[in-house]
Design an enzyme around this catalytic site. Structure first.
Site, PDB file in Angstrom:
ATOM      1  N   ASP A  66      -9.638  -8.745  -6.991  1.00 35.09           N
ATOM      2  CA  ASP A  66      -8.824  -8.561  -5.794  1.00 35.09           C
ATOM      3  C   ASP A  66      -9.591  -7.654  -4.833  1.00 35.09           C
ATOM      4  O   ASP A  66     -10.539  -6.957  -5.238  1.00 35.09           O
ATOM      5  CB  ASP A  66      -7.491  -7.922  -6.221  1.00 35.09           C
ATOM      6  N   ASP A  68      -7.866  -5.766  -1.579  1.00 39.73           N
ATOM      7  CA  ASP A  68      -7.084  -4.657  -1.036  1.00 39.73           C
ATOM      8  C   ASP A  68      -6.564  -3.731  -2.129  1.00 39.73           C
ATOM      9  O   ASP A  68      -5.976  -4.187  -3.122  1.00 39.73           O
ATOM     10  CB  ASP A  68      -5.913  -5.196  -0.219  1.00 39.73           C
ATOM     11  N   GLU A  75      -4.988  -1.411   2.378  1.00 40.36           N
ATOM     12  CA  GLU A  75      -4.387  -2.728   2.569  1.00 40.36           C
ATOM     13  C   GLU A  75      -4.718  -3.136   4.000  1.00 40.36           C
ATOM     14  O   GLU A  75      -4.215  -2.541   4.967  1.00 40.36           O
ATOM     15  CB  GLU A  75      -2.870  -2.685   2.361  1.00 40.36           C
ATOM     16  N   ARG A 111       4.620 -10.966   7.643  1.00 44.66           N
ATOM     17  CA  ARG A 111       3.766  -9.907   8.184  1.00 44.66           C
ATOM     18  C   ARG A 111       2.787 -10.449   9.223  1.00 44.66           C
ATOM     19  O   ARG A 111       2.574  -9.832  10.272  1.00 44.66           O
ATOM     20  CB  ARG A 111       3.011  -9.223   7.043  1.00 44.66           C
ATOM     21  N   GLY A 156      -5.571 -12.079  -1.400  1.00 47.26           N
ATOM     22  CA  GLY A 156      -4.452 -12.555  -0.590  1.00 47.26           C
ATOM     23  C   GLY A 156      -4.560 -12.051   0.829  1.00 47.26           C
ATOM     24  O   GLY A 156      -3.715 -12.348   1.670  1.00 47.26           O
ATOM     25  N   LYS A 200      -5.633 -17.346  -7.354  1.00 50.08           N
ATOM     26  CA  LYS A 200      -6.514 -16.403  -8.050  1.00 50.08           C
ATOM     27  C   LYS A 200      -6.788 -16.874  -9.475  1.00 50.08           C
ATOM     28  O   LYS A 200      -7.927 -16.841  -9.947  1.00 50.08           O
ATOM     29  CB  LYS A 200      -5.891 -15.006  -8.040  1.00 50.08           C
ATOM     30  N   ASP A 222      -4.511  -4.862  -8.612  1.00 53.67           N
ATOM     31  CA  ASP A 222      -3.553  -3.750  -8.603  1.00 53.67           C
ATOM     32  C   ASP A 222      -2.112  -4.166  -8.394  1.00 53.67           C
ATOM     33  O   ASP A 222      -1.199  -3.376  -8.638  1.00 53.67           O
ATOM     34  CB  ASP A 222      -3.927  -2.750  -7.510  1.00 53.67           C
TER      35      ASP A 222
END
Length: 274
Positions: A66, A68, A75, A111, A156, A200, A222
């Site tokens: 990953d 972020d 992030e 978002r 993502g 993923k 995370d």
């Protein structure tokens, strides 16, 4: 330690400090459930960096991570939102999504929609002014590459950020989402398919297929959307992670930086790329 673990019904077969420049205690068990071992260490010795494996630990041939709050300390969408003056609003949604309280795709689209009209130039400024690699990220990636591992950054987040981060840290491949841009501004939409939890896991499986069924894999993340690849990897590490991701992992970094993973894999410091 032996008394504490024995109190949890876990008997240590052998214990030894690994002598390669890091303080790593290696425990062997004649018979023990990995989940129970992790829970017992958590109960008596937390915070601790740890890896529990049923077989002999080896350097992986594949590293999938990953981005972020894992390979970087931020992030990206939250930091980008600050340039639009809505960081707190977006950060709240991000946190709930990473905790697994919201559907990832819906939260992502919500978002991104809030960023409609933001100048694309803000992304470059955000990269330069806000985005920093997590401690040990480049050493981890480059060291694994030195030892023959293929490295894949799957996020993502967005290619606008991930391509630059991937190049900086030494990843062979980058997979992520794409922000739609028109006339120099974000449209509030995504271009192309969504990179989510299922993506993923499928990227990890796709890469392993190329390497062969005997290849060992390492995944780091995370948040809740990292759980599927963490569970699918030979060594699934939760880095300073949210509870659900941490519970899914057989490796955890709660105290040190990302180079703790190298130590737990048994890579001597003399073999690190620094």
């Amino acid at each position: 330690m032996s008394e504490a673990l024995a109190g949890e019904g876990i008997r240590i077969g052998s214990a030894a400090m690994l002598d390669f420049g890091a303080d790593v205690l290696q425990l062997s068990f004649a018979e023990a459930n990995p989940a129970r071992v992790l829970a017992a260490i958590d109960k008596h010795f937390s915070p601790a960096d740890m890896l529990v494996s049923r077989g002999e630990i080896a350097i992986p041939q594949l590293f999938v991570s990953d981005m972020d709050s894992t390979m970087i300390g931020q992030e990206c969408i939250d930091e980008l939102a600050d340039y639009a003056g809505i960081k707190s609003q977006i950060a709240e949604i991000t946190e709930r999504a990473m905790q697994g309280e919201l559907d990832f795709e819906s939260a992502l689209r919500e978002r991104v929609g809030l960023l409609e009209g933001l100048e694309e130039e803000a992304i470059s400024r955000c990269l330069d002014e806000r985005i920093e690699a997590s401690p040990g990220a480049k050493v981890l990636t480059e060291t694994l590459r030195k030892h023959g591992a293929r490295t894949v950054l799957v996020t993502g987040g967005f290619h606008h950020f991930a391509d630059a981060v991937g190049k900086q840290l030494g990843f062979d491949r980058v997979v992520g989402n794409r922000l739609d841009v028109a006339a120099g501004k974000l449209t509030g939409k995504l271009a192309g398919p969504i990179t989510d939890s299922a993506t993923k896991a499928s990227v990890l499986a796709e890469e392993l297929e190329q390497l062969g069924s005997s290849a060992h894999s390492l995944a780091t993340g995370d948040g809740a959307n990292d759980i599927s690849m963490i569970e699918a990897a030979t060594y699934g590490f939760a880095y300073r992670a949210k509870p659900k991701a941490r519970d899914a992992a057989n490796g955890r970094v709660d105290r040190g930086d990302l180079t703790s993973i190298l130590s737990l894999l048994g890579v001597p410091k003399t073999d690190w790329v620094t």
